[in-house]
Scaffold this motif. Structure first.
Motif, mmCIF file in Angstrom:
data_model
loop_
_atom_site.group_PDB
_atom_site.id
_atom_site.type_symbol
_atom_site.label_atom_id
_atom_site.label_comp_id
_atom_site.label_asym_id
_atom_site.label_seq_id
_atom_site.Cartn_x
_atom_site.Cartn_y
_atom_site.Cartn_z
ATOM 1 N N HIS A 155 0.828 -1.203 0.000
ATOM 2 C CA HIS A 155 0.000 0.000 0.000
ATOM 3 C C HIS A 155 0.864 1.255 0.000
ATOM 4 O O HIS A 155 1.543 1.555 0.996
ATOM 5 N N GLU A 168 -0.616 -1.915 -10.196
ATOM 6 C CA GLU A 168 -1.590 -1.170 -9.401
ATOM 7 C C GLU A 168 -2.968 -1.807 -9.532
ATOM 8 O O GLU A 168 -3.429 -2.109 -10.631
ATOM 9 N N THR A 171 -7.349 2.155 -5.757
ATOM 10 C CA THR A 171 -7.095 3.378 -5.004
ATOM 11 C C THR A 171 -8.299 3.663 -4.109
ATOM 12 O O THR A 171 -9.453 3.536 -4.553
ATOM 13 N N GLU A 172 -8.036 4.027 -2.874
ATOM 14 C CA GLU A 172 -9.131 4.280 -1.926
ATOM 15 C C GLU A 172 -8.730 5.349 -0.927
ATOM 16 O O GLU A 172 -7.547 5.692 -0.793
ATOM 17 N N PRO A 261 -4.646 9.450 -0.549
ATOM 18 C CA PRO A 261 -5.242 8.186 -1.009
ATOM 19 C C PRO A 261 -4.253 7.041 -0.866
ATOM 20 O O PRO A 261 -3.041 7.232 -0.940
ATOM 21 N N VAL A 263 -2.976 3.542 -2.431
ATOM 22 C CA VAL A 263 -2.969 2.775 -3.683
ATOM 23 C C VAL A 263 -2.467 1.368 -3.371
ATOM 24 O O VAL A 263 -1.349 1.196 -2.887
#
Length: 287
Positions: A155, A168, A171-172, A261, A263
């Protein structure tokens, strides 16, 4: 002389980390005189002074700092080779080799993504068996380097992807996980400043690089301990939004408006030639 023996590196790293020949010898299960002679012989062979020895103790030279860094990496690589070879040669009950990968994951993070990945991979023909290995906040990279894991969910910006290949996946945002009865739990959103200095509710501390960052919060060893301490009103933690999947009824998740964010990447050693690993990466890329 362009080659070093694993034994020499192990001896030197022990002395360099302890900065004390007696403690290093005890750690290695040997006496001090042969250890001192081995380090002196290593210095002669390399043509460089690695340690400064004085009345105040032992200190690393510039060359010693370099060998400590490179030596740790080399020892990790040999340990990783042994562990991965052992897994590749492990047999099932019938005597046939098992096709198995170890996937390191941060406990509690990317829960739904992990479910999707495991289900999609299991549906593939000749899919490798996946052993999921939960880890602490920043342990996945170390597990890849020393062979405890073959692949990891990592992360950014918390994990360094240096030295690994990666893909990747997601994304959050981030959330604060609070005791359900705390006044801040009633807010629709919070800032990082709101949660890093709450009176009586210190931020939980995970080990990084073998040590805990300073602060009044409790030292966290595993997710279950953390979940219980939050429920008891003893700490608060910051997690990716996907951590909602493991929350208890005694917890409340509040979005953080200014947290960077997160990732999620699937990462693996850059030199890997594993066919089984390549299959898992292809599955992950299709999610």
């Amino acid at each position: 002389m362009d080659t070093l023996e694993t034994r020499e590196l192990r001896y030197f790293v022990a002395v360099a980390e302890e900065l004390h020949f007696g403690r290093a010898a005890e750690r290695l299960g040997m006496t001090q005189p042969p250890l001192s002679r081995a380090i002196q012989q290593l210095e002669r062979r390399l043509g460089a002074r690695l340690l400064e020895r004085g009345r105040r103790g032992v200190a690393l030279t510039g060359a010693g700092e370099m060998l400590l860094h490179e030596g740790r990496a080399a020892l990790d690589a040999t340990t990783a080779a042994a562990r991965r070879t052992r897994r590749a040669g492990a047999a099932d009950g019938s005597g046939a080799s098992r096709n198995r990968l170890v996937l390191a994951v941060k406990a509690g993070a990317s829960h739904e993504l992990l479910h999707k990945l495991l289900d999609a991979h299991a549906a593939e023909p000749d899919a490798a068996e996946i052993e999921v290995l939960p880890s602490g906040t920043c342990e996945q990279g170390e597990m890849l380097r020393d062979g405890r894991a073959d692949v990891a969910l990592m992360h950014a910006p918390f994990n360094s992807l240096t030295g690994f290949d990666s893909e990747e996946l997601m994304t959050e945002g981030q959330i604060a996980v609070l005791p359900a009865g705390h006044p801040l739990a009633a807010h629709s959103s919070l800032s990082l400043a709101d949660v890093v200095s709450v009176p009586g509710l210190p931020l939980a501390r995970w080990a990084r690089g073998g040590s805990y960052p300073p602060g009044p919060g409790p030292e966290i060893h595993d997710q279950t301990q953390l979940a219980q301490l939050i429920a008891l009103g003893r700490t608060v933690a910051v997690f990716p939004d996907s951590a909602r999947a493991w929350l208890w009824a005694e917890h409340t998740a509040v979005p953080l408006t200014d947290a960077p964010p997160v990732v999620t990447h699937i990462a693996w050693p850059a030199h890997s030639r594993s066919v089984a690993l390549a299959g898992l990466i292809r599955t992950a890329a299709r999610l």
